[in-house]
Design an enzyme around this catalytic site. Structure first.
Site, PDB file in Angstrom:
ATOM      1  N   CYS A 196      67.410  26.512   4.772  1.00 34.46           N
ATOM      2  CA  CYS A 196      68.786  27.021   4.758  1.00 34.46           C
ATOM      3  C   CYS A 196      68.963  28.183   3.788  1.00 34.46           C
ATOM      4  CB  CYS A 196      69.764  25.904   4.396  1.00 34.46           C
ATOM      5  SG  CYS A 196      69.938  24.685   5.695  1.00 34.46           S
ATOM      6  N   HIS A 197      68.565  27.949   2.531  1.00 34.44           N
ATOM      7  CA  HIS A 197      68.776  29.012   1.549  1.00 34.44           C
ATOM      8  C   HIS A 197      67.552  29.249   0.690  1.00 34.44           C
ATOM      9  CE1 HIS A 197      72.676  27.167   2.552  1.00 34.44           C
ATOM     10  NE2 HIS A 197      73.005  28.420   2.767  1.00 34.44           N
ATOM     11  N   GLY A 198      66.365  28.783   1.153  1.00 35.06           N
ATOM     12  CA  GLY A 198      65.117  29.129   0.501  1.00 35.06           C
ATOM     13  C   GLY A 198      64.847  28.444  -0.823  1.00 35.06           C
TER      14      GLY A 198
END
Lengths: 419, 260, 173
Positions: free
Chosen positions: C137-139
């Site tokens: 999703c956001h690393g």
């Protein structure tokens, strides 16, 4: 709303009020000149507002846990009763709240009938009120279907079948209402949707009802027009608010008595049996608040005739302001009409009672007599008595009653003569 | 005049409803029992609830389901209040079907407190077929689902009699004084000494009928004790606030010349 | 009626008492409406689940459902354990020893809530720069102990309450 110009004190208040005059509205509602002689029968407007808000709030909460599916609805209600935190309390408030709502609305309607509040210039208030009442009945009926017990299912079957009495298209209409070939899952689902919608329609109509009320102002027990504001009026706040609050609290004590100590007494035990399309309960009765109309329906041996008569019983009320020919509003000064008013009250109570009894023997006779009087009252008694009756002398103002002639002694007590 | 008419109104209405509705001749009013859970502050008798559960488990449960109850309910406040260990042991004594497992197979395992009461039959049709065409009703809310409530259930349990002369009964149909129509497909399952109560109470038919009815009353209204307790508090609170508001109202209205 | 007469004397004891007690009542009514949205009794009762772990090969993991959320159960190889323990605590945004994330004597078993502590997505296994998990999703990068190493997630993946019923079964919750 143009009795006075309200100017907010603060700069910010003025800025906002110039763009949206909510503060003017608030000031109008606070200062709204109200007849000072309103009795406790006038507190039911406030009580009804409370009922509506209570039903909406508890209903939104219940909808978070309820499942509108024929296989799951009954179980989801039991889930609410057993597992959801305070679920039993919220559900019992909602189910008994419906009854309390109708109790209050009937008192409100009969108050209006007694004091002539439907008469000019308040016809529109009356008609909006009747529309609210019709929507209430629709909401209550659909709400009763949602637990999907035996009474839910068979009540829905019987009521929707009323529409099959319509010539030619009746069967198509019932099938359309059901979305199936009997009351079934699609019916339950759409009833849930509509049951959620209707209260907000009611809320909108309530706003119109109050708006329409604030144009001519409240009627009052004496039934005369009064100057506003004057020595005959008090500001709505704090005088009427505190009185409404007191009456509401008394009402809430009764409400709480039902919720906590006899939560199922107004319901029917068969509704705790899951819906079964194969077995009809021996005794189908609607909820108590629909019983008078049910009695009228059953008093006619013809299907279409019964349905027409039942709907007429409601719709005749819409033309009531024009059936009443009396120049005098309040029944306090109408000695003959007053007697008929009480006969009507007894008549409706009797219809409600026989509506709960089997439609046979003496009950059928009583239902027919009651139905005949109900219609005679509006079609014959109201125009004729209004025309012929010699009314008692009417006071010039609330503060200056006439104490001569046949004035109501209890009125003299209410209307204080200190000026 | 209004007052007089109100009296007239109330009187005529009372007259109307005091008139007893016509009933079929055989129907007998149920026996009135002085239940401990009646009244504004009524509570359940814990020992009776525990005995009642035993009667349900050993007698009724072979035909009647209680699908809305879970074993954990037996330990919750306001109910039989079995200890946590007892509840676990009761739950574990039932084989519950679970699954599917990672192979996609259903399997059975001992019950857990979170499981629903195990039903004796897989569905209504099976229950009906196994009981001579009469579905033994689910007992979760039975007390609320019958007119007369607990009194009615108790009366039916003790109401078995030989049929009066002239009444013939089909096979598998029994005569019961309190049942609507007097015919019941449930045989009289209670007899003195049928269950052995753990607390040593003598298991007469009457005792067992009372205990199991108490248990069913709780099953139908598990919130009853909390409801009664909350209700008393709410009413006291409302009366207090009403009094205060009444006095405030009197005070406010004393500024105008009209009485409230 | 004069303006003075209209005004309510707010210091009056009666009015204060009425308002106060009324407010208490309103508060008491609001609480049930809020509490009804909390997990109900049936939800609370489903708090434990038992998992058979006998068929998990070293280096492999399974995912099971507990309270509606994924639980990662990984049987780590000795190399993986060594790798996890070689990391200096100073290099960790949320310093925690690998020993504190497993049961003593059962060091190969990593049991953790497979939910990224950033915004609740489920990280992918065997991905990322640290040989552990990677949240798409956001690393966010997690190591082989499930600790946050890089990315926006603030804390390590959570270890639920669990116990070994026997050597092949664990009970979560």
């Amino acid at each position: 709303m143009s009795e006075h110009e309200y100017v907010p004190k603060s700069k910010a208040g003025k800025w906002f009020n110039d763009r949206l005059p909510l503060l003017t509205l608030g000031a109008h509602l606070t200062d709204y000149p109200t007849p000072k002689n309103l009795n406790y029968w006038w507190t039911f407007g406030g009580i009804l507002t409370f009922c509506l808000i209570t039903q909406i709030v508890t209903g939104i909460v219940l909808a978070m846990h309820y499942v509108a599916h024929a296989d799951l609805a009954f179980a989801s209600v039991e889930h609410i009763m057993r597992d959801v935190n305070y679920g039993w309390l919220i559900r019992y408030i909602h189910s008994n709240g419906a009854s309390m709502f109708f109790l209050a609305v009937y008192i409100h309607i009969f108050r209006s009938l007694f004091y002539g509040s439907y008469k000019s210039p308040r016809e529109v208030i009356w008609i909006i009120g009747l529309m609210i009442y019709l929507l209430m009945m629709a909401a209550a009926f659909m709400g009763y279907v949602l637990p999907w017990g035996q009474m839910s299912f068979w009540g829905a079957t019987v009521i929707t079948n009323l529409f099959s009495a319509i010539p030619l298209v009746g069967d198509s209409i019932t099938t359309w209402l059901w979305g199936a070939y009997s009351v079934d899952n699609p019916t339950l689902n759409r009833f849930f949707s509509l049951h959620y919608l209707i209260p907000f329609l009611i809320l909108g109509l309530v706003v119109l009802h109050i708006w329409a009320l604030h144009v001519p102002g409240n009627n009052n027990p004496v039934g005369i027009d009064i100057k506003k504001p004057s020595k005959d009026t008090v500001p709505f706040h704090p005088y009427i608010t505190i009185k409404d609050a007191f009456a509401l609290l008394v009402f809430m004590i009764i409400f709480a008595g039902f919720v906590f100590f006899t939560p199922n007494v107004l319901g029917h035990s068969d509704n705790y049996i899951p819906a079964n399309p194969l077995i009809t309960p021996a005794h189908i009765v609607p909820e108590w608040y629909l019983l008078p109309f049910y009695a009228i329906l059953r008093s006619v041996p013809d299907k279409l005739g019964g349905v027409i008569l039942m709907f007429s019983a409601i719709f005749i009320l819409f033309v009531l302001p024009w059936l009443d020919t009396s120049k005098v509003r309040s029944a306090v000064f109408r000695p003959i009409y007053r007697q008929f008013f009480w006969i009507l009250v007894i008549d409706v109570l009797m219809l409600g009672y026989v509506g709960a009894m089997p439609a046979e023997g003496i009950y059928l006779v009583l239902a027919r007599v009651g139905t005949v009087y109900y219609f005679l009252h509006f079609i014959v008694v109201m125009p004729v008595v209004g025309y012929l009756e010699k009314t008692d002398p009417i006071p010039m103002s609330i503060s200056e009653p006439v104490l001569t002639g046949g004035a109501e002694p209890s009125l003299a007590r209410k209307v204080n003569d200190k000026v | 005049m209004i007052k007089f008419n109100l009296k007239l109104l109330v009187l005529s209405f009372l007259l109307l409803i005091s008139h007893k509705p016509l009933q079929s001749a055989e129907m007998v009013d149920p026996i009135k029992v002085d239940w401990s859970f009646k009244g504004l502050t009524g509570t359940f008798d814990r020992a009776s609830l525990q005995r009642g559960f035993q009667v349900y488990k050993e007698v009724c449960a072979s035909c009647h389901s209680m699908q809305y109850l879970s074993y954990r309910n037996l330990g919750e406040p306001g109910g039989p209040e079995f200890s946590e260990q007892e509840v676990k042991a009761i739950a574990a004594s039932f084989e519950i079907e679970d699954g599917p497992d990672s192979q996609g197979e259903m399997f059975t395992r001992p019950g857990k407190p979170s499981d629903k009461f195990k039903s004796p039959y897989p569905n209504v049709q099976a229950a009906t077929a196994a009981n001579g065409g009469a579905y033994p009703p689910d007992m979760s809310v039975l007390v609320k689902a019958r007119k007369g409530g607990a009194n009615y259930i108790y009366s039916v349990l003790v109401g078995y009699e030989d049929p009066p002369p002239g009444v013939t009964l089909d096979d598998g149909v029994y005569y019961n004084k309190y049942m609507a129509g007097n015919k019941i497909k449930m045989p009289n399952n209670l007899m003195d000494g049928l269950v052995e109560y753990a607390d040593g109470t003598e298991s007469t038919v009457d005792q067992m009928a009372k205990d199991v009815t108490t248990f069913l009353a709780w099953a139908a209204e598990p919130e009853l004790e909390e409801r009664h307790k909350t209700g008393v508090k709410v009413i006291i609170y409302l009366v207090l606030l009403t009094t205060l508001v009444y006095l405030s109202m009197k005070k406010i209205w004393s500024r105008v010349d009209t009485e409230v | 009626m004069s303006k003075e007469e209209k005004k309510v004397n707010r210091r009056d004891f009666l009015f204060t008492a009425s308002y106060t007690i009324g407010a208490v009542g309103v508060g008491a009514v609001i609480w049930p409406m809020i509490d009804q949205m909390n997990p109900d009794k049936a939800q609370q009762a489903l708090a434990t689940t038992e998992v058979d772990i006998s068929s998990i090969e070293p280096g492999k993991s399974i995912t099971v459902l507990w309270r509606g959320k994924p639980i990662f159960i990984k049987k780590r190889t000795p190399e993986e354990i060594a790798e996890a323990r070689a990391v200096k605590l100073d290099d960790l945004p949320d310093p925690q020893k690998d020993e504190d994330r497993v049961k003593e004597g059962k060091d190969e078993w990593l049991v953790m809530l497979g939910v990224c502590t950033h915004l609740g997505c489920v990280p992918l296994k065997d991905k990322g720069e640290f040989n552990g998990w990677f949240c798409p999703c956001h690393g966010s990068h997690y190591d082989v102990s499930g600790r946050i190493r890089k990315g926006p997630a603030p804390t390590n993946m959570e270890i639920p309450k669990f116990e070994f019923v026997d050597s092949n079964t664990i009970k979560i919750g």
